[in-house]
Enzyme design. Sequence first.
Site, PDB file in Angstrom:
ATOM      1  N   CYS A  15       0.872  -1.188   0.000  1.00 33.75           N
ATOM      2  CA  CYS A  15       0.000   0.000   0.000  1.00 33.75           C
ATOM      3  C   CYS A  15       0.901   1.228   0.000  1.00 33.75           C
ATOM      4  CB  CYS A  15      -0.969  -0.025   1.182  1.00 33.75           C
ATOM      5  SG  CYS A  15      -0.181  -0.033   2.806  1.00 33.75           S
ATOM      6  N   ARG A  21      -3.445  -0.705   5.267  1.00 36.76           N
ATOM      7  CA  ARG A  21      -3.988  -1.766   4.412  1.00 36.76           C
ATOM      8  C   ARG A  21      -3.056  -2.959   4.230  1.00 36.76           C
ATOM      9  NH1 ARG A  21      -5.099   2.227  -0.406  1.00 36.76           N
ATOM     10  NH2 ARG A  21      -3.235   3.087   0.590  1.00 36.76           N
ATOM     11  N   ASP A 133      -8.077   3.978   0.638  1.00 38.65           N
ATOM     12  CA  ASP A 133      -7.164   4.448   1.682  1.00 38.65           C
ATOM     13  C   ASP A 133      -7.988   4.920   2.892  1.00 38.65           C
ATOM     14  OD1 ASP A 133      -5.421   5.849   3.284  1.00 38.65           O
ATOM     15  OD2 ASP A 133      -4.420   6.871   1.617  1.00 38.65           O
TER      16      ASP A 133
HETATM   17  P1  4NP Z   1      -1.840   2.760   4.082  1.00 36.29           P
HETATM   18  O1  4NP Z   1      -2.526   4.084   4.664  1.00 36.29           O
HETATM   19  O2  4NP Z   1      -1.269   3.147   2.729  1.00 36.29           O
HETATM   20  O3  4NP Z   1      -2.991   1.819   3.956  1.00 36.29           O
HETATM   21  O4  4NP Z   1      -0.788   2.344   5.083  1.00 36.29           O
HETATM   22  C1  4NP Z   1      -1.879   5.323   4.731  1.00 36.29           C
HETATM   23  C2  4NP Z   1      -0.985   5.575   5.751  1.00 36.29           C
HETATM   24  C3  4NP Z   1      -0.384   6.812   5.829  1.00 36.29           C
HETATM   25  C4  4NP Z   1      -0.680   7.793   4.902  1.00 36.29           C
HETATM   26  C5  4NP Z   1      -1.573   7.530   3.880  1.00 36.29           C
HETATM   27  C6  4NP Z   1      -2.176   6.294   3.791  1.00 36.29           C
HETATM   28  N1  4NP Z   1      -0.095   9.070   5.013  1.00 36.29           N
HETATM   29  O5  4NP Z   1      -0.400   9.943   4.172  1.00 36.29           O
HETATM   30  O6  4NP Z   1       0.747   9.293   5.911  1.00 36.29           O
END
Ligand code: 4NP
Length: 167
Positions: A15, A21, A133
């Site tokens: 991800c 995710r 997300d």
């Molecule tokens: P992930 O979620 O990609 O599912 O781990 C996110 C975690 C952090 C961020 C964006 C999505 N962020 O912008 O810091």
Amino acid sequence: MGSAIHMPYKLLFVCLGNICRSPAAENIMNYLIEQGGLSERIVCDSAGTSSYHIGSPPDSRMSAAAFQKLQIKLRGQARQFQKSDFENFDLILAMDRENYQNILYLDPTGKYNQKVQLICDFCSRHNLKEVPDPYYGGTKGFDLVIDLLVDGCEGLLKQLKREQSDF
Ligand code: 4NP
């Protein structure tokens, strides 16, 4: 997914941040693999396309959703996807199209194109094509991630069992 049988077969979930995710996907898939008695045959890891959260544990909101819905604890420490992952894994599962594109940018010749797929392509009970997300949203978003990943991971495991006849 290729016809060669690798033991163990190695899956990498990817991800953006590797704190919501993809660690959920890794831990859910491990749960299904253990239930199926396939721990010796399939191993899982996860990574993020960004460097934002390197070294961090899974997001507490994601962990809460996983524990509430499946009674599983999320383990892991965020790392960034790297080019060597193309060689080290048999199949790379992206959570959304942006992750998918960012992975493929690191493979300009397209050599590993076939190894990279979207996890939602393995869903049978949901129509969404991406795992949204959840980071800036509320509890419902995290619950949806769990539901989509259970669906996708079950579908993926079925397909692996069909393809890898000795599983
Ligand atoms: P992930 O979620 O990609 O599912 O781990 C996110 C975690 C952090 C961020 C964006 C999505 N962020 O912008 O810091």
